[in-house]
Design a protein around this motif. Structure first.
Motif, PDB file in Angstrom:
ATOM      1  N   LYS A  72      -4.656   6.336  -5.119  1.00 30.07           N
ATOM      2  CA  LYS A  72      -6.438   6.200  -5.111  1.00 30.07           C
ATOM      3  C   LYS A  72      -6.351   7.746  -5.922  1.00 30.07           C
ATOM      4  CE  LYS A  72      -8.261   3.379  -1.867  1.00 30.07           C
ATOM      5  NZ  LYS A  72      -9.380   2.662  -2.205  1.00 30.07           N
ATOM      6  N   GLU A  73      -7.841   7.699  -6.305  1.00 29.58           N
ATOM      7  CA  GLU A  73      -8.388   8.800  -7.001  1.00 29.58           C
ATOM      8  C   GLU A  73      -8.188   9.954  -6.305  1.00 29.58           C
ATOM      9  OE1 GLU A  73     -12.395  10.390  -8.872  1.00 29.58           O
ATOM     10  OE2 GLU A  73     -12.192   8.160  -8.853  1.00 29.58           O
ATOM     11  N   LEU A  95      -5.947   4.122   3.078  1.00 25.70           N
ATOM     12  CA  LEU A  95      -5.901   2.705   2.541  1.00 25.70           C
ATOM     13  C   LEU A  95      -5.731   1.596   3.617  1.00 25.70           C
ATOM     14  CD1 LEU A  95      -2.715   3.346  -0.103  1.00 25.70           C
ATOM     15  CD2 LEU A  95      -4.992   2.695  -0.528  1.00 25.70           C
ATOM     16  N   HIS A 132      -2.886   9.235   3.459  1.00 23.85           N
ATOM     17  CA  HIS A 132      -2.800   8.313   2.468  1.00 23.85           C
ATOM     18  C   HIS A 132      -2.877   6.927   3.387  1.00 23.85           C
ATOM     19  CE1 HIS A 132      -0.366   5.347  -0.212  1.00 23.85           C
ATOM     20  NE2 HIS A 132      -0.817   6.141  -1.170  1.00 23.85           N
ATOM     21  N   ASN A 135       0.962  -1.357  -0.010  1.00 14.22           N
ATOM     22  CA  ASN A 135      -0.193  -0.116   0.027  1.00 14.22           C
ATOM     23  C   ASN A 135       0.833   1.274  -0.130  1.00 14.22           C
ATOM     24  OD1 ASN A 135      -2.366  -1.189  -0.113  1.00 14.22           O
ATOM     25  ND2 ASN A 135      -2.838  -1.119   2.108  1.00 14.22           N
TER      26      ASN A 135
END
Length: 148
Positions: free
Chosen positions: A34-35, A146, A142, A29
């Motif tokens: 991610k968007e 995740l 972040h 990860n």
């Protein structure tokens, strides 16, 4: 601001960076996007290390480090162990280098034109500390997104 304060701030945030990198439940990860998130935690970590190695290590400590900024954002899947090792190494470089700077050094005009205005070395070092903190916050976000 004295160098001891800067050393404490850099070491505090570099230690937090290590904790963030170690806290990812799944090491993969570190490199996931991610968007709406344009940089992975792994790349932000490489960027922080490269930035400090260059601006503090090379410019003030004459370490000879040669920055490859593009790789800070293009390398992928560097192991967590290597990232932690790099954080530890740059932390030592920052501490060792800042200990050599005098109050007079801090008040000198910084030799490179990074921003539009002239600045002191102290101002630029403070900027580097806030840059680290900014990216540390991005990494924390972040990781939390995740690791839900």
């Amino acid at each position: 601001m004295c160098t001891e304060t800067l050393i404490k701030i850099f070491n505090r945030d570099l230690n937090k960076l290590k904790i963030e990198i170690e806290s990812y439940k799944n090491e993969k990860n570190l490199w996931v996007l991610k968007e709406g998130i344009s940089n992975s935690a792994g790349n932000l970590c490489l960027h922080i290390v490269g930035n400090l190695n260059h601006f503090i290590g090379t410019e003030f400590g004459n370490t000879g480090y040669i920055r490859q900024r593009d790789l800070e954002f293009s390398l992928k899947n560097v192991s967590r162990t290597i990232l932690i090792k790099q954080i530890n190494e740059v932390s030592l470089i920052v501490t060792k280098t800042l200990k050599t700077l005098t109050p007079n050094d801090l008040q000198k005009e910084y030799s490179r034109r990074v921003f539009e205005d002239k600045m002191t070395t102290e101002f630029f070092l403070t900027h580097l500390a806030t840059h680290l903190s900014y990216h540390l916050g991005q990494i924390n976000y972040h990781r939390r997104v995740l690791d839900l």
